[in-house]
Design an enzyme around this catalytic site. Sequence first.
Site, PDB file in Angstrom:
ATOM      1  N   HIS A  25       0.290  -5.587   2.643  1.00 36.48           N
ATOM      2  CA  HIS A  25       1.164  -4.881   3.573  1.00 36.48           C
ATOM      3  C   HIS A  25       2.575  -5.455   3.585  1.00 36.48           C
ATOM      4  O   HIS A  25       2.814  -6.575   3.132  1.00 36.48           O
ATOM      5  CB  HIS A  25       0.556  -4.941   4.970  1.00 36.48           C
ATOM      6  N   HIS A  84       0.825  -1.209   0.000  1.00 37.58           N
ATOM      7  CA  HIS A  84       0.000   0.000   0.000  1.00 37.58           C
ATOM      8  C   HIS A  84       0.861   1.263   0.000  1.00 37.58           C
ATOM      9  O   HIS A  84       2.053   1.236   0.331  1.00 37.58           O
ATOM     10  CB  HIS A  84      -0.915   0.010   1.229  1.00 37.58           C
TER      11      HIS A  84
END
Length: 213
Positions: free
Chosen positions: A151, A11
């Site tokens: 992530h 992200h």
Amino acid sequence: MRKLRYYLIRHGETTWNAREIFQGKQDAPLSEKGLMQAQLTSNIATKIGKATIWCSSLLRARQTAKPLAERGGYEILIDDGLMEIDHGEWECLHVEEVKRLYPELFDLWLRQPDKVLMPGGESLKDVQGRAVKVLDRIRQRGEGQAIIVTHDAVIKCLLCHWLELPLSGFWRFRLANCSVSIVEEEDGRATVPLLGDICHLESGWRWSKQRSL
């Protein structure tokens, strides 16, 4: 087994990344820089072609996936198995606070991350276990390509899985926000033709020392 290509995207930068605060499963939004990174990353849709996006349910991942989905016409499948590591009692704390409150555990996290169970949270083994189950769900779809928007810790744990590395090698990977990595599976083997690329962010190979938060 047919060939399957994964595009792994971390992200974009969050407001907490910029302030070095442990976020884990907390829902910190993208910063202005992170939103710009997400828009720039959406340009890779022209190179990917047909695929489905598998995305963490956390806001920062969904904000990163949205412009890419709009650009490429991709379906987004939300999967909690792709959520960031649960940092437990470390969440919402600045790195310096964690160092002060948990000096021995923080030192162990930097030296032997595979031996750490976050107080009130998860271990890397926990993260890897749930993330690998997502790969099984992706394979069951029978598609040739999958985009995984997730992530830092999740991507590193998956790379250790694919490359048959122990989780003690977690810190050997350095992945910038909105970096793109590619893993290909074929005949039971995994290869990594691209790792941590950020050229689409117009910042070249600029080195980042950002921690896994």
